[in-house]
Design a protein around this motif. Structure first.
Motif, PDB file in Angstrom:
ATOM      1  N   ASP A 226       0.828  -1.209   0.000  1.00 14.84           N
ATOM      2  CA  ASP A 226       0.000   0.000   0.000  1.00 14.84           C
ATOM      3  C   ASP A 226       0.860   1.257   0.000  1.00 14.84           C
ATOM      4  O   ASP A 226       0.587   2.217  -0.730  1.00 14.84           O
TER       5      ASP A 226
ATOM      6  N   VAL B 255      -4.283   0.771  -6.342  1.00 15.73           N
ATOM      7  CA  VAL B 255      -4.548  -0.543  -5.757  1.00 15.73           C
ATOM      8  C   VAL B 255      -3.238  -1.231  -5.379  1.00 15.73           C
ATOM      9  O   VAL B 255      -2.166  -0.881  -5.887  1.00 15.73           O
TER      10      VAL B 255
ATOM     11  N   ALA C  29      -3.292  -7.940  -1.944  1.00 19.85           N
ATOM     12  CA  ALA C  29      -3.883  -8.368  -0.675  1.00 19.85           C
ATOM     13  C   ALA C  29      -4.190  -9.859  -0.781  1.00 19.85           C
ATOM     14  O   ALA C  29      -4.194 -10.419  -1.887  1.00 19.85           O
TER      15      ALA C  29
ATOM     16  N   THR D  57      -6.844 -11.266  -0.760  1.00 21.69           N
ATOM     17  CA  THR D  57      -8.019 -11.424  -1.617  1.00 21.69           C
ATOM     18  C   THR D  57      -7.750 -11.024  -3.061  1.00 21.69           C
ATOM     19  O   THR D  57      -8.668 -11.025  -3.885  1.00 21.69           O
TER      20      THR D  57
ATOM     21  N   THR E 180      -6.669  -4.693  -3.456  1.00 23.21           N
ATOM     22  CA  THR E 180      -7.500  -3.871  -2.599  1.00 23.21           C
ATOM     23  C   THR E 180      -7.085  -2.422  -2.747  1.00 23.21           C
ATOM     24  O   THR E 180      -6.093  -2.104  -3.401  1.00 23.21           O
ATOM     25  N   SER E 181      -7.871  -1.531  -2.121  1.00 23.30           N
ATOM     26  CA  SER E 181      -7.584  -0.100  -2.180  1.00 23.30           C
ATOM     27  C   SER E 181      -8.000   0.522  -0.858  1.00 23.30           C
ATOM     28  O   SER E 181      -8.166  -0.166   0.155  1.00 23.30           O
TER      29      SER E 181
ATOM     30  N   ARG F   7     -10.145   1.982   2.161  1.00 20.87           N
ATOM     31  CA  ARG F   7     -11.406   1.514   2.731  1.00 20.87           C
ATOM     32  C   ARG F   7     -12.573   2.298   2.129  1.00 20.87           C
ATOM     33  O   ARG F   7     -12.511   3.514   1.994  1.00 20.87           O
TER      34      ARG F   7
ATOM     35  N   THR G 103     -11.152  -5.573 -10.273  1.00 23.51           N
ATOM     36  CA  THR G 103     -11.824  -6.698  -9.624  1.00 23.51           C
ATOM     37  C   THR G 103     -11.488  -8.005 -10.331  1.00 23.51           C
ATOM     38  O   THR G 103     -11.188  -9.028  -9.691  1.00 23.51           O
TER      39      THR G 103
END
Length: 533
Positions: free
Chosen positions: A152, A167, A170, A172, A175-176, A178, A187
């Motif tokens: 990040d 971005v 992560a 998953t 991510t970016s 919150r 995505t």
């Protein structure tokens, strides 16, 4: 019938129009030493960049050579003293929350957060100056800025405040910030990355170029130096420490470029790529074993694939590549390889234990001292009276200076009274280096500097090597520039990463107020013409 050969690229001159796309790449912990060591083995993307304009002695000139400060210099033209990013973590004793330690890329005002990994709210708020992307967007709102990174802090510090997409990797996938929804392309890329993380990976085959590095080195209760970067499925940490992670960032960057058609509009766009795997490998295994050799070879290959994909678009693009800092190998291997004095930090250099002893001796309340480890910025409690503060400072300075592994202890007052050096960074004194990291509102009351080749990691259960020192193995990084038709040359004199912003700004005709940056434009055209306008 044979096809005619493709026409040669038109030579770039001072009159050549700006490129349509700037690609800024940071390779985390890619030291000048690593670049020199592997340069003769490159056959992919790094070979292309090494054929361009090469500054093998670039400098992250400041003293706190950590990831966040380093990334804050690359696209702002400013030293950490002016970016405000003095370290990965620093202390604000006036912070409203109980946790006074602040992560460099967080918003500490978000309720329920702390500076711990995964517990903070990522933010660009602590960056005090604009980035290249911010300036490009201010000139032309149609300019697009996309920042993709393994970490990040890399994405944020280079991407700035106005990035269209920002971005990072992560568990998953991607991510970016919150509350920020990923674009459909991000995505989709994240889904593919998550699927790759879930799959186990066998050990990578060892190229012949890495055979000499295949030496097992005992470190604590494990062995490094002969690994093949194998991992279990779902092991995100091991995924990050591999060429796979860099490949994921590059693939996501290429997909976002295509979806947003960066480089295809009427203005110049900016694609930022933060490749973090070299840093994770360096921390986890050191800089000299098979693990790092596999990583650097993989990085070269992944960059080659990325550039081939860009080439196929026909876009006129320019690339700049550097690093946020260098790195130092493990002392156990250094002692085998000609540096017997290399060692790990003495556990007695424990700021918490020292502070407790000082508080007891002087009858002062605790906590008396705040720090993030055995070196770097140290903060005295704000509750002290002037007399208490003076006594505590004298006692701390005397105690830290008494340790044989401590090179120097410097006060904030000494640094505040000193101008930032305008000399070449290879001639900077220790005070010059520390001054470039010193910000009066954020830096410590005093700074502890360890001697060269003292690794500030005593517990090797997680990391075995690191960076962050004032010494040149942590400061020196390559700075590489490439554009089709740009004649290559090599200049071995020292330049700085703060020079990148004015250099790229000039390349795209963007006016920058020289009084607001620490860097200077570097001429990228060989001969009497200049790319600096």
């Amino acid at each position: 019938m044979a096809q005619d050969a493709a026409p040669p690229a038109q030579k770039v001159t001072a009159a050549t129009p700006p490129p349509k796309l700037i690609v800024m790449i940071s390779v985390d912990q890619f030291s000048a030493d690593l670049f020199a060591q592997y340069r003769g083995h490159f056959t992919g993307g790094l070979a292309r960049l090494a054929s361009g304009v090469v500054f093998p002695s670039g400098y992250q000139a400041h003293g706190a050579t950590e990831t966040c400060p380093g990334h804050s210099t690359i696209l702002t033209g400013n030293h950490p003293a002016h970016t405000g990013i003095i370290a990965n973590n620093y202390f604000d004793l006036a912070a409203a929350r109980e946790d006074k330690r602040l992560y460099c890329a967080e918003d500490e005002t978000v309720p329920g957060t702390s500076s711990g990994s995964g517990k903070y709210a990522p933010s660009v708020d602590h960056l005090l100056v604009p980035t290249l992307g911010d300036l490009m967007k201010a000139r032309d709102p149609n300019a697009q800025v996309v920042s993709v990174a393994g970490k990040d802090r890399a994405a944020i510090m280079m991407g700035g405040r106005k990035a269209d997409e920002l971005v990072w990797l992560a568990p998953t996938g991607l991510t970016s910030y919150r509350g920020t929804a990923l674009s459909p392309t991000a995505t989709q890329a994240g889904t593919a990355i998550a699927a790759a993380i879930a799959q186990p990976r066998k050990g990578l085959p060892l190229p012949a170029d890495c055979a000499d590095q295949d030496i097992a080195i005992p470190v604590g209760d494990r062995v490094v130096g002969n690994g093949r970067l194998a991992r279990d499925g779902g092991d995100f940490r091991r995924f990050l420490a591999s060429p796979e992670a860099d490949g994921a960032v590059l693939a996501a960057g290429a997909a976002l470029r295509q979806a947003r058609r960066l480089g295809e509009g009427s203005t110049t766009d900016l694609l930022i790529l933060g490749l973090s795997a070299t840093d994770y490998v360096g921390h986890g295994f050191g800089t000299e074993g098979t693990e790092m050799c596999l990583q650097i070879m993989g990085l070269d290959r992944e960059l080659g694939d990325f550039f081939a994909r860009l080439d196929a678009t026909g876009i006129d693009y320019a690339v700049a590549l550097t690093a946020d800092h260098g790195g130092h190998d493990i002392p156990e291997r250094n002692r085998q390889n000609g540096w017997p004095a290399a060692t790990r930090v003495d556990t007695a250099i424990n700021p918490d234990a020292i502070a407790k002893s000082v508080a007891e001796k002087l009858g002062l309340p605790e906590p008396l001292l705040y720090s993030d480890g055995p070196f770097g910025d140290m903060y005295l409690a704000k509750s002290l009276t002037a007399a208490q503060r003076k006594a505590a400072m004298a006692e701390f300075i005397a105690r830290f200076r008494a340790f044989p592994q401590v090179e120097a202890v410097v006060t904030g007052e000494e640094l505040a009274a000193r101008p930032i050096s305008k000399e070449a960074p290879d001639n900077w004194s220790m005070l010059d280096k520390l001054r470039a990291s010193y910000n009066a509102q954020r830096s410590g009351d005093f700074i502890v500097v360890l001697k060269p080749r003292v690794t500030p990691i005593a517990d090797t259960s997680r990391y075995v090597a690191t960076h962050g020192s004032v010494w040149d193995y942590d400061r020196r990084v390559p700075m590489l520039f490439w554009r089709k038709g740009l004649a290559g040359f090599e200049q071995t004199n020292a330049v700085m990463t703060v020079d990148i912003l004015p250099t790229l700004a000039s390349l795209i005709g963007l006016t920058v107020d020289a009084s607001k940056i620490d860097g200077r434009c570097i001429d990228l055209i060989s001969g009497p013409e200049s790319s600096c306008r």
